[in-house]
Motif scaffolding. Structure first.
Motif, PDB file in Angstrom:
ATOM      1  N   ILE A   1       0.837  -1.207   0.000  1.00 25.45           N
ATOM      2  CA  ILE A   1       0.000   0.000   0.000  1.00 25.45           C
ATOM      3  C   ILE A   1       0.868   1.252   0.000  1.00 25.45           C
ATOM      4  CG2 ILE A   1      -0.380   0.229   2.498  1.00 25.45           C
ATOM      5  CD1 ILE A   1      -3.008   0.843  -0.223  1.00 25.45           C
ATOM      6  N   ALA A   2       2.021   1.201   0.646  1.00 30.92           N
ATOM      7  CA  ALA A   2       2.929   2.354   0.639  1.00 30.92           C
ATOM      8  C   ALA A   2       3.435   2.617  -0.776  1.00 30.92           C
ATOM      9  CB  ALA A   2       4.088   2.107   1.589  1.00 30.92           C
ATOM     10  N   GLU A   3       3.769   1.562  -1.491  1.00 36.61           N
ATOM     11  CA  GLU A   3       4.245   1.693  -2.869  1.00 36.61           C
ATOM     12  C   GLU A   3       3.143   2.253  -3.766  1.00 36.61           C
ATOM     13  OE1 GLU A   3       5.233  -1.397  -6.445  1.00 36.61           O
ATOM     14  OE2 GLU A   3       6.001  -1.908  -4.448  1.00 36.61           O
ATOM     15  N   ARG A   4       1.936   1.751  -3.609  1.00 38.38           N
ATOM     16  CA  ARG A   4       0.813   2.220  -4.433  1.00 38.38           C
ATOM     17  C   ARG A   4       0.422   3.654  -4.094  1.00 38.38           C
ATOM     18  NH1 ARG A   4      -2.696  -3.418  -4.399  1.00 38.38           N
ATOM     19  NH2 ARG A   4      -1.016  -4.648  -5.343  1.00 38.38           N
ATOM     20  N   ALA A   5       0.555   4.023  -2.831  1.00 40.04           N
ATOM     21  CA  ALA A   5       0.254   5.402  -2.433  1.00 40.04           C
ATOM     22  C   ALA A   5       1.271   6.360  -3.051  1.00 40.04           C
ATOM     23  CB  ALA A   5       0.261   5.521  -0.913  1.00 40.04           C
ATOM     24  N   LYS A   6       2.530   5.961  -3.078  1.00 45.71           N
ATOM     25  CA  LYS A   6       3.555   6.810  -3.692  1.00 45.71           C
ATOM     26  C   LYS A   6       3.273   7.006  -5.179  1.00 45.71           C
ATOM     27  CE  LYS A   6       7.637   6.643  -0.879  1.00 45.71           C
ATOM     28  NZ  LYS A   6       9.065   6.368  -0.843  1.00 45.71           N
ATOM     29  N   LYS A   7       2.844   5.934  -5.850  1.00 46.40           N
ATOM     30  CA  LYS A   7       2.498   6.047  -7.278  1.00 46.40           C
ATOM     31  C   LYS A   7       1.337   7.012  -7.477  1.00 46.40           C
ATOM     32  CE  LYS A   7       4.079   1.566  -8.919  1.00 46.40           C
ATOM     33  NZ  LYS A   7       3.680   0.248  -9.445  1.00 46.40           N
ATOM     34  N   ALA A   8       0.427   7.070  -6.509  1.00 48.82           N
ATOM     35  CA  ALA A   8      -0.725   7.964  -6.593  1.00 48.82           C
ATOM     36  C   ALA A   8      -0.379   9.377  -6.125  1.00 48.82           C
ATOM     37  CB  ALA A   8      -1.877   7.409  -5.759  1.00 48.82           C
ATOM     38  N   GLY A   9       0.851   9.576  -5.650  1.00 49.41           N
ATOM     39  CA  GLY A   9       1.286  10.908  -5.215  1.00 49.41           C
ATOM     40  C   GLY A   9       0.878  11.258  -3.802  1.00 49.41           C
ATOM     41  N   VAL A  10       0.694  10.256  -2.959  1.00 56.62           N
ATOM     42  CA  VAL A  10       0.267  10.492  -1.578  1.00 56.62           C
ATOM     43  C   VAL A  10       1.415  10.172  -0.636  1.00 56.62           C
ATOM     44  CG1 VAL A  10      -1.353   9.778   0.216  1.00 56.62           C
ATOM     45  CG2 VAL A  10      -2.104   9.910  -2.153  1.00 56.62           C
ATOM     46  N   GLU A  11       1.706  11.103   0.281  1.00 54.82           N
ATOM     47  CA  GLU A  11       2.765  10.858   1.261  1.00 54.82           C
ATOM     48  C   GLU A  11       2.250  10.869   2.691  1.00 54.82           C
ATOM     49  OE1 GLU A  11       6.166  13.324   0.803  1.00 54.82           O
ATOM     50  OE2 GLU A  11       6.419  12.827  -1.310  1.00 54.82           O
ATOM     51  N   GLU A  12       1.260  11.738   2.968  1.00 56.24           N
ATOM     52  CA  GLU A  12       0.739  11.850   4.332  1.00 56.24           C
ATOM     53  C   GLU A  12      -0.686  11.325   4.393  1.00 56.24           C
ATOM     54  OE1 GLU A  12       1.080  15.336   6.632  1.00 56.24           O
ATOM     55  OE2 GLU A  12       3.133  15.745   6.002  1.00 56.24           O
ATOM     56  N   VAL A  13      -0.941  10.475   5.367  1.00 56.90           N
ATOM     57  CA  VAL A  13      -2.266   9.894   5.574  1.00 56.90           C
ATOM     58  C   VAL A  13      -2.558   9.883   7.070  1.00 56.90           C
ATOM     59  CG1 VAL A  13      -2.103   8.420   3.536  1.00 56.90           C
ATOM     60  CG2 VAL A  13      -1.371   7.541   5.732  1.00 56.90           C
ATOM     61  N   TYR A  14      -3.773   9.515   7.420  1.00 60.28           N
ATOM     62  CA  TYR A  14      -4.034   9.186   8.813  1.00 60.28           C
ATOM     63  C   TYR A  14      -4.483   7.745   8.882  1.00 60.28           C
ATOM     64  CZ  TYR A  14      -9.081  10.281   8.285  1.00 60.28           C
ATOM     65  OH  TYR A  14     -10.385  10.317   7.911  1.00 60.28           O
ATOM     66  N   PHE A  15      -4.041   7.042   9.916  1.00 62.15           N
ATOM     67  CA  PHE A  15      -4.205   5.601  10.031  1.00 62.15           C
ATOM     68  C   PHE A  15      -5.479   5.289  10.791  1.00 62.15           C
ATOM     69  CE2 PHE A  15      -3.172   1.409  11.890  1.00 62.15           C
ATOM     70  CZ  PHE A  15      -2.893   0.730  10.715  1.00 62.15           C
ATOM     71  N   ASP A  16      -6.438   4.688  10.094  1.00 65.52           N
ATOM     72  CA  ASP A  16      -7.710   4.301  10.697  1.00 65.52           C
ATOM     73  C   ASP A  16      -7.676   2.795  10.937  1.00 65.52           C
ATOM     74  OD1 ASP A  16     -10.294   3.864  11.465  1.00 65.52           O
ATOM     75  OD2 ASP A  16     -11.193   4.406   9.535  1.00 65.52           O
ATOM     76  N   ARG A  17      -7.423   2.418  12.166  1.00 64.86           N
ATOM     77  CA  ARG A  17      -7.317   1.002  12.508  1.00 64.86           C
ATOM     78  C   ARG A  17      -8.684   0.376  12.720  1.00 64.86           C
ATOM     79  NH1 ARG A  17      -8.113   0.519  18.028  1.00 64.86           N
ATOM     80  NH2 ARG A  17      -7.897   2.454  19.177  1.00 64.86           N
ATOM     81  N   GLY A  18      -9.737   1.161  12.590  1.00 65.53           N
ATOM     82  CA  GLY A  18     -11.087   0.667  12.831  1.00 65.53           C
ATOM     83  C   GLY A  18     -11.252   0.328  14.299  1.00 65.53           C
ATOM     84  N   GLY A  19     -11.865  -0.771  14.587  1.00 64.30           N
ATOM     85  CA  GLY A  19     -12.045  -1.182  15.971  1.00 64.30           C
ATOM     86  C   GLY A  19     -10.978  -2.158  16.431  1.00 64.30           C
ATOM     87  N   PHE A  20      -9.971  -2.380  15.570  1.00 63.36           N
ATOM     88  CA  PHE A  20      -8.932  -3.351  15.896  1.00 63.36           C
ATOM     89  C   PHE A  20      -7.879  -2.720  16.799  1.00 63.36           C
ATOM     90  CE2 PHE A  20     -10.505  -4.322  11.604  1.00 63.36           C
ATOM     91  CZ  PHE A  20     -11.068  -5.553  11.867  1.00 63.36           C
ATOM     92  N   LEU A  21      -7.378  -3.484  17.736  1.00 67.39           N
ATOM     93  CA  LEU A  21      -6.340  -2.997  18.629  1.00 67.39           C
ATOM     94  C   LEU A  21      -5.030  -2.875  17.870  1.00 67.39           C
ATOM     95  CD1 LEU A  21      -7.148  -5.117  21.811  1.00 67.39           C
ATOM     96  CD2 LEU A  21      -7.901  -2.808  21.239  1.00 67.39           C
ATOM     97  N   PHE A  22      -4.211  -1.896  18.267  1.00 65.13           N
ATOM     98  CA  PHE A  22      -2.968  -1.615  17.556  1.00 65.13           C
ATOM     99  C   PHE A  22      -1.850  -2.498  18.095  1.00 65.13           C
ATOM    100  CE2 PHE A  22       0.856   0.713  16.428  1.00 65.13           C
ATOM    101  CZ  PHE A  22       0.598   1.017  15.120  1.00 65.13           C
TER     102      PHE A  22
END
Length: 119
Positions: free
Chosen positions: A80-101
């Protein structure tokens, strides 16, 4: 009145998502879903309502079909990091949903960070 496991999960998911949306500042959302057999992650633009990039253990080209372990989660994070770079995205926020980190979710997040995503 006792809450079921599912109700507690849904409450936790909404709590996490609402807190993150308040701090989003126009960044895209990296949303994770983990089932008993697979892991998937999407890069979502909430303003437009579109998925920019996605990765899953269901993709045959990644060779992880049916694998749901920490190693597979790490590979999905890197993908996903590789695909995000191809799309020109560097900063995101991480939505873990209801799952524990921890475990698979943490491995996915760490691999995405190593791949160049900032969150």
């Amino acid at each position: 009145m006792a809450n079921t496991k599912r109700e507690l999960f849904l409450k936790r998911r909404l709590r996490v998502r609402n807190k993150l949306r308040a701090q989003a500042n126009g960044r895209l959302r990296l949303s994770v879903h983990r089932s008993s057999k697979n892991i998937s992650v999407q890069l979502i633009d909430d303003a437009k309502g579109v998925t920019v990039a996605a990765a899953s253990t269901l993709e045959k080209d990644l060779g992880l079909v049916g694998k749901n372990n920490v190693e597979a989660a790490g590979k999905i994070g890197a993908a996903i990091a590789e695909r995000a770079k191809k799309a020109g995205v560097e900063e995101v926020y991480f939505d873990r949903g209801g799952f524990l980190f921890h475990g698979k979710i943490k491995a996915l997040a760490d691999a995405a960070r190593e791949g160049g995503l900032k969150f």
